[in-house]
Design a protein around this motif. Structure first.
Motif, PDB file in Angstrom:
ATOM      1  N   LEU A  87       0.178   6.319 -23.252  1.00  0.00           N
ATOM      2  CA  LEU A  87      -0.660   5.308 -22.606  1.00  0.00           C
ATOM      3  C   LEU A  87       0.179   4.385 -21.716  1.00  0.00           C
ATOM      4  O   LEU A  87      -0.236   4.009 -20.611  1.00  0.00           O
ATOM      5  N   TYR A  88       1.338   4.006 -22.225  1.00  0.00           N
ATOM      6  CA  TYR A  88       2.246   3.165 -21.423  1.00  0.00           C
ATOM      7  C   TYR A  88       2.634   3.875 -20.125  1.00  0.00           C
ATOM      8  O   TYR A  88       2.655   3.267 -19.051  1.00  0.00           O
ATOM      9  N   THR A  89       2.927   5.157 -20.182  1.00  0.00           N
ATOM     10  CA  THR A  89       3.367   5.911 -19.008  1.00  0.00           C
ATOM     11  C   THR A  89       2.262   5.995 -17.960  1.00  0.00           C
ATOM     12  O   THR A  89       2.534   5.918 -16.757  1.00  0.00           O
ATOM     13  N   VAL A  90       1.001   6.152 -18.406  1.00  0.00           N
ATOM     14  CA  VAL A  90      -0.100   6.168 -17.441  1.00  0.00           C
ATOM     15  C   VAL A  90      -0.140   4.859 -16.659  1.00  0.00           C
ATOM     16  O   VAL A  90      -0.308   4.848 -15.429  1.00  0.00           O
ATOM     17  N   GLY A  91       0.008   3.740 -17.355  1.00  0.00           N
ATOM     18  CA  GLY A  91      -0.012   2.448 -16.668  1.00  0.00           C
ATOM     19  C   GLY A  91       1.204   2.193 -15.814  1.00  0.00           C
ATOM     20  O   GLY A  91       1.123   1.532 -14.780  1.00  0.00           O
ATOM     21  N   ALA A  92       2.355   2.728 -16.220  1.00  0.00           N
ATOM     22  CA  ALA A  92       3.596   2.418 -15.522  1.00  0.00           C
ATOM     23  C   ALA A  92       3.923   3.369 -14.388  1.00  0.00           C
ATOM     24  O   ALA A  92       4.613   2.995 -13.436  1.00  0.00           O
ATOM     25  N   TRP A  93       3.411   4.629 -14.445  1.00  0.00           N
ATOM     26  CA  TRP A  93       3.868   5.631 -13.494  1.00  0.00           C
ATOM     27  C   TRP A  93       2.763   6.318 -12.692  1.00  0.00           C
ATOM     28  O   TRP A  93       3.064   7.078 -11.771  1.00  0.00           O
ATOM     29  N   MET A  94       1.523   6.078 -12.998  1.00  0.00           N
ATOM     30  CA  MET A  94       0.463   6.779 -12.283  1.00  0.00           C
ATOM     31  C   MET A  94       0.167   6.043 -10.974  1.00  0.00           C
ATOM     32  O   MET A  94      -0.209   4.865 -10.980  1.00  0.00           O
ATOM     33  N   ASN A  95       0.340   6.732  -9.840  1.00  0.00           N
ATOM     34  CA  ASN A  95       0.204   6.096  -8.530  1.00  0.00           C
ATOM     35  C   ASN A  95      -1.247   5.803  -8.170  1.00  0.00           C
ATOM     36  O   ASN A  95      -1.520   4.841  -7.463  1.00  0.00           O
ATOM     37  N   ALA A 141       0.823  -1.207   0.000  1.00  0.00           N
ATOM     38  CA  ALA A 141       0.000   0.000   0.000  1.00  0.00           C
ATOM     39  C   ALA A 141       0.856   1.255   0.000  1.00  0.00           C
ATOM     40  O   ALA A 141       0.420   2.313  -0.415  1.00  0.00           O
ATOM     41  N   ALA A 142       2.079   1.122   0.458  1.00  0.00           N
ATOM     42  CA  ALA A 142       2.960   2.284   0.560  1.00  0.00           C
ATOM     43  C   ALA A 142       3.748   2.519  -0.733  1.00  0.00           C
ATOM     44  O   ALA A 142       4.499   3.487  -0.819  1.00  0.00           O
ATOM     45  N   PHE A 143       3.560   1.670  -1.721  1.00  0.00           N
ATOM     46  CA  PHE A 143       4.382   1.782  -2.923  1.00  0.00           C
ATOM     47  C   PHE A 143       3.903   2.928  -3.804  1.00  0.00           C
ATOM     48  O   PHE A 143       2.718   3.018  -4.143  1.00  0.00           O
ATOM     49  N   THR A 144       4.794   3.798  -4.156  1.00  0.00           N
ATOM     50  CA  THR A 144       4.549   4.867  -5.125  1.00  0.00           C
ATOM     51  C   THR A 144       5.782   5.011  -6.007  1.00  0.00           C
ATOM     52  O   THR A 144       6.897   4.688  -5.586  1.00  0.00           O
ATOM     53  N   ARG A 145       5.552   5.510  -7.212  1.00  0.00           N
ATOM     54  CA  ARG A 145       6.676   5.741  -8.130  1.00  0.00           C
ATOM     55  C   ARG A 145       6.885   7.244  -8.283  1.00  0.00           C
ATOM     56  O   ARG A 145       5.947   7.980  -8.609  1.00  0.00           O
ATOM     57  N   THR A 146       8.103   7.655  -8.051  1.00  0.00           N
ATOM     58  CA  THR A 146       8.474   9.059  -8.188  1.00  0.00           C
ATOM     59  C   THR A 146       9.665   9.150  -9.132  1.00  0.00           C
ATOM     60  O   THR A 146      10.682   8.490  -8.892  1.00  0.00           O
ATOM     61  N   PHE A 159      10.189  -2.954  -5.356  1.00  0.00           N
ATOM     62  CA  PHE A 159      10.022  -2.216  -4.103  1.00  0.00           C
ATOM     63  C   PHE A 159       9.860  -3.185  -2.923  1.00  0.00           C
ATOM     64  O   PHE A 159      10.465  -3.002  -1.868  1.00  0.00           O
ATOM     65  N   ALA A 160       9.021  -4.221  -3.112  1.00  0.00           N
ATOM     66  CA  ALA A 160       8.817  -5.197  -2.038  1.00  0.00           C
ATOM     67  C   ALA A 160      10.114  -5.934  -1.720  1.00  0.00           C
ATOM     68  O   ALA A 160      10.434  -6.193  -0.553  1.00  0.00           O
ATOM     69  N   LEU A 161      10.887  -6.259  -2.769  1.00  0.00           N
ATOM     70  CA  LEU A 161      12.156  -6.943  -2.550  1.00  0.00           C
ATOM     71  C   LEU A 161      13.142  -6.047  -1.805  1.00  0.00           C
ATOM     72  O   LEU A 161      13.855  -6.505  -0.896  1.00  0.00           O
ATOM     73  N   GLU A 162      13.167  -4.778  -2.166  1.00  0.00           N
ATOM     74  CA  GLU A 162      14.051  -3.843  -1.460  1.00  0.00           C
ATOM     75  C   GLU A 162      13.631  -3.686  -0.003  1.00  0.00           C
ATOM     76  O   GLU A 162      14.478  -3.586   0.887  1.00  0.00           O
ATOM     77  N   GLU A 163      12.308  -3.676   0.247  1.00  0.00           N
ATOM     78  CA  GLU A 163      11.819  -3.578   1.620  1.00  0.00           C
ATOM     79  C   GLU A 163      12.260  -4.796   2.423  1.00  0.00           C
ATOM     80  O   GLU A 163      12.709  -4.673   3.569  1.00  0.00           O
ATOM     81  N   ARG A 164      12.133  -5.981   1.823  1.00  0.00           N
ATOM     82  CA  ARG A 164      12.566  -7.194   2.525  1.00  0.00           C
ATOM     83  C   ARG A 164      14.063  -7.172   2.779  1.00  0.00           C
ATOM     84  O   ARG A 164      14.530  -7.596   3.831  1.00  0.00           O
ATOM     85  N   THR A 165      14.816  -6.672   1.791  1.00  0.00           N
ATOM     86  CA  THR A 165      16.272  -6.597   1.966  1.00  0.00           C
ATOM     87  C   THR A 165      16.628  -5.663   3.115  1.00  0.00           C
ATOM     88  O   THR A 165      17.492  -5.979   3.944  1.00  0.00           O
ATOM     89  N   ARG A 166      15.940  -4.513   3.177  1.00  0.00           N
ATOM     90  CA  ARG A 166      16.197  -3.588   4.294  1.00  0.00           C
ATOM     91  C   ARG A 166      15.831  -4.220   5.631  1.00  0.00           C
ATOM     92  O   ARG A 166      16.544  -4.054   6.631  1.00  0.00           O
ATOM     93  N   GLU A 167      14.716  -4.954   5.665  1.00  0.00           N
ATOM     94  CA  GLU A 167      14.321  -5.613   6.912  1.00  0.00           C
ATOM     95  C   GLU A 167      15.349  -6.660   7.318  1.00  0.00           C
ATOM     96  O   GLU A 167      15.679  -6.788   8.504  1.00  0.00           O
ATOM     97  N   LEU A 168      15.851  -7.420   6.334  1.00  0.00           N
ATOM     98  CA  LEU A 168      16.855  -8.436   6.645  1.00  0.00           C
ATOM     99  C   LEU A 168      18.141  -7.798   7.144  1.00  0.00           C
ATOM    100  O   LEU A 168      18.789  -8.304   8.070  1.00  0.00           O
ATOM    101  N   GLU A 169      18.532  -6.674   6.524  1.00  0.00           N
ATOM    102  CA  GLU A 169      19.737  -5.985   6.987  1.00  0.00           C
ATOM    103  C   GLU A 169      19.557  -5.458   8.401  1.00  0.00           C
ATOM    104  O   GLU A 169      20.467  -5.559   9.239  1.00  0.00           O
TER     105      GLU A 169
END
Length: 444
Positions: free
Chosen positions: A104-112, A5-10, A190-200
């Motif tokens: 159209l691709y950008t709307v699907g890939a980057w719109m939060n 739920a916290a995932f956003t693309r900037t 993003f989820a993988l990076e979150e897990r990596t941070r938690e593991l670290e």
């Protein structure tokens, strides 16, 4: 995969630079496409002037600079430019189609806002298909009088319209699909990076716990060694001071005991330092200089220090892990030290090492002053820790007739699990242990 739920693309600075580069490439490519389309007469006599095509190229290129920051607005602007361009027969369709696909691709890939992203793309695609059907119907009416239209269901004109429809389905469907895949891939990263941070973070906590456990072990060893030997030296030196005038020989004997206790203290400190210098493997069977056989020597040292102490072995001894031997030895050492310090004059002690079929038991009982309220100190805490480390149970109880009783029972075959158990100490008890360990370096 469920998305966080916290995932956003900037967009980053690099993303913005790439958008500017894409806009420049699209502008250059669009100008070339407009020039070639004008020369080729893309729309024949109905074709609009070339400068209109240049305006269209600018209209689809400039919005791409901010496509990741404002994907919905950019897609709507480019869709309107494309609609106007085709309706007015502007001689440029290739760069416009590419820009529409990217938007159209950008709307699907980057719109939060995923709900809004769906409606924006669905609205553009639906509007384009309605407009396409209107154009196809208008062209069919214009060609109604031609023989090749009436020739059959799959006349060249109908076949051409069907090809256009199929191309548009693949075009818009591809833009939608690849945009969604890009968003999902980013969410997975993003989820993988979150897990990596938690593991670290967990690894850092585990390392800190390991350091804390080592400090607890070192502090416990220092407390046991220092408290015992200093207590013996203090008692014997005090007794020697009292009798030095009336009985010089007895005073000399007691001072010799002080010297012997100091040598044993130095030996134990040296052993402790050697253990700390040797990293070992943390196993439960690491060699030690003390064991159950040395408890008899403890009893003798207690007698020499002025506390009459009996030592008895009951049953047939069996092999036990060296860690259990060390822990039982230190418990006996602490119990006798406490007896010398608190039992008072005229007290005595009894040490019994009992071997039963399924356990080894150590019991230290002393006479002396009555203990009204039991006040747990660092010594008692250390004995409880050692019993726990050996997988056993310990009883620390004042005796109704005076004195104190320490009894520890360790099941035979129990292994040391002190590290894992100590990490899991919850709540106030864990806090008390941490506070006590922080002060463990000071003598009681």
């Amino acid at each position: 995969m469920p998305e966080s739920a916290a995932f956003t693309r900037t967009p980053t600075d690099r993303d913005r630079q790439q958008d500017v580069l894409l806009a420049v490439v699209m502008l250059v490519g669009g100008v070339i496409s407009a020039a070639l389309s004008t020369i080729a007469g893309l729309y024949g006599d109905e074709q609009a002037p070339m400068w209109w095509a240049l305006l269209v190229v600018v209209g689809i290129s400039l919005p791409l600079i901010v496509r990741r920051r404002y994907p919905a607005a950019v897609a709507i602007v480019i869709a309107l430019v494309m609609f106007t361009s085709v309706t007015l027969r502007v001689p440029e369709i290739y760069a416009t189609n590419i820009a529409m696909f990217v938007a159209l691709y950008t709307v699907g890939a980057w719109m939060n806002d995923r709900r809004r992203a769906f409606f924006v793309r669905a609205g553009i695609i639906l509007g384009m298909f309605i407009w396409l059907l209107i154009v196809m119907y208008r062209d069919a009416i214009d060609e109604a009088d031609k023989a090749d239209v009436a020739a059959g269901l799959f006349s060249p004109f109908v076949a051409f319209m069907m090809i256009n429809l199929l191309i548009n389905v693949l075009y818009f469907g591809g833009a939608y699909y690849f945009g969604e895949r890009s968003w999902q891939a980013a969410a997975q990263r993003f989820a993988l990076e979150e897990r990596t941070r938690e593991l670290e973070a967990q690894r850092e906590i585990t390392a800190a716990q390991a350091v804390a456990l080592d400090r607890v072990r070192i502090a416990r060893e220092l407390h046991d060694v220092v408290a015992h030997h200093v207590s013996v030296m203090g008692v014997q030196a005090g007794a020697a001071r009292l009798v030095i005038d009336s009985d010089p020989d007895e005073a000399k004997r007691m001072l010799a005991g002080v010297e012997q206790a100091s040598r044993e203290a130095i030996r134990d400190f040296r052993q402790l330092l050697e253990t700390l210098r040797d990293p070992g493997d943390g196993g439960s069977d690491e060699p030690s200089s003390v064991g159950l056989a040395d408890i008899e020597r403890l009893a003798q040292a207690s007698r020499d220090a002025g506390l009459p102490t009996d030592f008895t072995v009951i049953g047939e001894p069996v092999a036990v892990p060296s860690t259990v031997e060390v822990n039982l030895y230190r418990i006996a050492q602490e119990a006798l030290t406490n007896a010398r310090r608190h039992a008072g004059s005229g007290a005595s002690a009894d040490v019994r090492l009992r071997w039963v079929p399924d356990a080894v038991e150590l019991e230290i009982v002393n006479t002396g002053r009555s203990v009204g309220v039991l006040r747990p100190g660092l010594g008692q805490l250390g004995m409880r820790e050692r019993a726990l480390a050996s997988g056993g149970e310990i009883e620390l109880q004042p005796r109704p007739q005076g004195g104190f009783r320490v009894r520890v029972a360790v099941p035979l075959g129990a292994s040391s699990e002190f590290e894992s158990r100590e990490v899991q100490i919850p709540g106030p008890q864990g806090d008390q242990l941490s506070d006590a360990n922080a002060e463990r370096g000071a003598l009681r």
